[in-house]
Design an enzyme around this catalytic site. Structure first.
Site, PDB file in Angstrom:
ATOM      1  CD  GLU A 177     -31.419   4.211  15.181  1.00  0.00           C
ATOM      2  OE1 GLU A 177     -30.534   3.971  14.643  1.00  0.00           O
ATOM      3  OE2 GLU A 177     -31.913   5.530  15.442  1.00  0.00           O
ATOM      4  CB  CYS A 217     -31.131   3.091   6.187  1.00  0.00           C
ATOM      5  SG  CYS A 217     -31.696   3.426   7.935  1.00  0.00           S
TER       6      CYS A 217
END
Ligand code: PEP
Ligand code: MG
Length: 758
Positions: free
Chosen positions: A603, A674
């Protein structure tokens, strides 16, 4: 000059209404610039004209009457061009138009600057002088600065209704945008909740008898405690045990040992109960409101709410029992969680709060209970809304007052479509997630708060792809103990066993503050968050990992996920600590604990280029597209001012996601995702095309994504991906996706087609 400027802005910001604000502006600016005239014209969007709203120097009788179309006069010209106009002899300009009612023919020099808010001209600020002279650069810059600062104040006044250029009392349809706090769309009747008692208007008074006053206060405390308790009980089967704990926290505030004790002491000094209570509550609130941490600041609202409740008993002796209409929309400046239990479940349609954010207790409960909610509507004239029909759009964070029939019908259609959509999706939710050409794509669940395990399993969730452990930490009063964590984690692991549950280690910091561990930083998203905090606090990290490992004994379905990884060193250090915890339990205590798989979140953009190195150190990767989008685009995911720039469909984000999938495959490393993009049907098709091996999402997205995946072939997903990867802009990507979804007959999956008109 800076000082003058600051003072003007301060005075204008604290003006009680727009007219006062405007008269401060013209007075102060005229004085600061030593001009003969200062005037403000504001655009009346209905008439499409700039109306003279205040002036010092022109005829005041013209205020509210004199007006110019954008194509007329110098004022219109400034608004049209959205640029300053500086003239030494205004009457000789080709666009000059003389308005006899203003008496401006005496003035020659003219400096007009546009007042612009979020790219729209709200009005024009003008200074004029008799003498022929051009205003110098410094004066022009001063007026431009003032106008820019005032734009926000004026926009607020306009939105909140204190600005009325059109005849007063006329109710117009208006749109107010806040923060989406719980999804869903609803039309209902506003029930405005005013504070039951005003702490600010309690007079200072001595008491006649200290023991009697203490008894009086004790009785009021007990009454409020009983109210809160019964509200908590009414909600008992609608919220989880953890959410129920919020009510206990409320009750604790009233303890005679905490806030109550201070009030008793004040009474012992001779104050009457009401005054003692108001003093103590206001002191706490004042302190908390100054704290930088947003979560703690919101506790100020809870304390004030408690104080008002007790005060209402002291003043009148009793709670007001209300009749709630069908489809009640509770509206208030600071709605409290306790209110949720006061409205019968079948009547409560939505919540609208001027203050608060999606971190507030109220938002957490509303999401858990499925009540559409919008918060942070700072411009909403909430006090004027009681009894009005409103539209609440919890997806967009929008409230519409006085909707016209057309919009109302559109929204009714939206609600019907949404209902039909949910029913249609439920029907196929239990079927396998398999493409038309037989490719299986496991769908996993994102959890954090009480997950609806039974429904998730019925929807065919193949495990938990992301359990956000910080949510439990955020709702606690202190770091949860190892034993408390074991119980929580065991609940998750056993609910889904034998399916795997991916538990992310604490990801606090950034937009997820802990109430009891404030982290104050200039750039919190670039600061001490996720794994960085955990490695600096090995005692917190080790206790969490030990709790996860202990909870997994006998179930063996735990996977550990490390957030915010930006270097291999972080992975190595975290793995060493995980191993240490495992050895302690396995060898130290002789318990049969299995070694969990350990993964890293991708991320932070740096991690994108480290996949081969990470592959040697982790068992799997999970992409956090929310943060990845934020960091790649340099757009704060929580800042409404730049929200329009944030998109998972930005070509750079799609390129990055494709690279992650490609590099992971090359390194033979399982990769899943996710972030929110996985829960978007069109996004999910792109991720299928990229080769992601599983997608993890919220429960509500699962049936929608499954329906999309079941209707495509992998080859079609790849073709679509190929097309969008060639796009130069987000708009082009969105265009392709829209055409694709419609061609496949999947347009309906994007949600109800009806859109609010903005
Ligand atoms: C993400 O960043 O995409 C993610 C899943 O984590 P969070 O939203 O909790 O930061
Ligand atoms: Mg994240």
């Amino acid at each position: 000059m800076l000082d003058v400027l600051r003072k003007i802005v301060q005075e204008v910001s604290s003006a009680r209404d727009l007219n006062t604000a405007l008269s401060i502006i013209v007075r102060r600016v005229r004085k600061a610039m030593n001009t003969d005239v200062c005037s403000v014209y504001l655009l009346d969007s209905k008439q499409g004209r700039y109306v003279l709203m205040n002036t010092l120097g022109l005829n005041t009788a013209a205020i509210g009457h004199a007006s110019l179309a954008p194509s007329e006069g110098l004022v219109g010209y400034v608004g049209q061009r959205e640029e300053p106009l500086n003239l030494d002899d205004a009457p000789s300009h080709s666009r000059y138009r003389y308005l006899p009612e203003t008496g401006e023919e005496r003035y020659h020099s003219f400096l007009g600057v546009p007042i612009i808010h979020q790219r729209h001209a709200l009005g024009v600020l003008v200074v004029q002088q008799k003498v022929k002279r051009k205003f110098d650069e410094g004066e022009e810059a001063f007026l431009v600065t003032i106008a820019a600062q005032l734009a926000a104040v004026l926009a607020h006044a306009q939105a909140s209704g204190s600005l009325r250029i059109s005849p007063a009392g006329q109710r117009e349809m208006a749109f107010f945008t806040g923060l989406p706090a719980a999804p869903g769309v609803t039309i209902g009747q506003a029930v405005v909740i005013m504070p039951p008692a005003d702490l600010d208007s309690v007079p200072v008074r001595d008491c006649a008898s200290i023991p009697e006053e203490k008894e009086f206060f004790r009785a009021a405390l007990k009454a409020v405690r009983d109210d809160i308790r019964s509200v908590g009980q009414k909600l008992a089967n609608r919220v989880s045990a953890q959410e129920q704990a919020l009510f206990d926290a409320y009750l604790q505030m009233l303890d005679e040992e905490s806030l109550g004790a201070e009030v008793f002491r004040k009474i012992e000094d001779g104050h009457w109960a009401q005054g003692a209570l108001a003093y103590v509550v206001k002191r706490h609130v004042k302190y908390l409101e100054k704290v930088e941490d947003s979560y703690l600041r919101e506790r100020a609202a809870d304390i004030r709410d408690m104080g008002r409740r007790v005060l209402s008993y002291l003043q009148a002796g009793g709670e007001i029992i209300r009749e709630y209409p069908d489809n009640t929309l509770l509206v208030g400046e600071e709605l409290s969680p306790a209110l949720l239990g006061e409205v019968p479940k079948e009547k409560l349609a939505g919540l609208i709060s001027v203050k608060g954010s999606s971190n507030s207790h109220l938002a957490i409960l509303a999401r858990a209970m499925g009540i559409p909610t919008v918060m942070g509507l700072t411009d909403l004239p909430y006090a004027q809304l009681d009894g009005q029909q409103l539209i609440l759009d919890g997806y967009r964070g929008q409230v519409v007052t006085n909707p016209d029939d057309k919009l109302r019908r559109q929204y009714e259609l939206f609600i019907e479509e949404e209902k039909a959509l949910t029913e249609a999706l439920e029907a196929e939710a239990g079927l396998p997630c398999i493409t038309q050409d037989g490719h299986q794509l496991p769908l996993m669940l994102n959890t954090g708060l009480a997950a609806d395990h039974a429904r998730a399993l019925a929807y065919g969730a193949e495990g938990v792809g992301l359990y956000r452990t910080e949510v439990q930490f955020m709702m606690a009063e202190r770091f949860p103990s190892e034993q408390e964590q074991v119980a929580l984690y065991h609940q998750q692991l056993s609910a889904f066993a034998p399916r795997e549950v991916t538990m992310r280690t604490l990801d606090i910091g950034g937009d997820k503050p802990l109430p009891y561990f404030p982290i104050i930083e200039d750039n919190p998203c670039l600061g001490w968050r996720g794994i960085r905090f955990s490695l600096d606090h090995p005692e917190v990290f080790l206790s969490q990992v030990r709790a996860m490992l202990r909870a997994s004994i006998g179930l063996n379905n735990l996977r550990i996920l490390l957030p915010m990884i930006s270097s291999v060193r972080e992975v190595e250090e975290a793995r060493a600590l995980i191993r240490r915890a495992w050895v302690e339990i396995k060898q130290g205590e002789g318990l049969a604990v299995k070694k969990p798989k350990v993964g890293a979140m991708i991320e932070v953009p740096a991690a994108l280029f480290q996949i081969p190195a990470l592959a040697e150190r982790v068992d799997y990767l999970s992409v956090g597209s929310n943060d990845l989008t934020q960091y790649l685009l340099a757009v704060d995911r929580d800042n409404p001012k730049v929200a329009g720039l944030y998109s998972g469909y930005h070509p750079a984000v799609l390129q990055a996601l494709t690279k992650i999938a490609r590099d992971s495959h090359a390194a033979r490393l399982p990769v899943s995702i996710c972030g929110e993009l996985a829960g978007d049907p069109a996004g999910a098709i792109l991720l299928l095309g990229m080769g992601y091996q599983s997608l993890s999402m919220n429960l509500a997205s699962l049936p929608r994504v499954k329906a999309a995946i079941r209707r495509v072939k992998v080859s079609e997903a790849r073709e679509l991906l190929e097309k969008v990867l060639g796009c130069a802009s987000t708009d082009q990507v969105v265009g392709h996706l829209g055409v694709f979804m419609n061609d496949l007959g999947l347009g309906w999956l994007a949600g109800p087609k009806t859109q609010s008109p903005n």
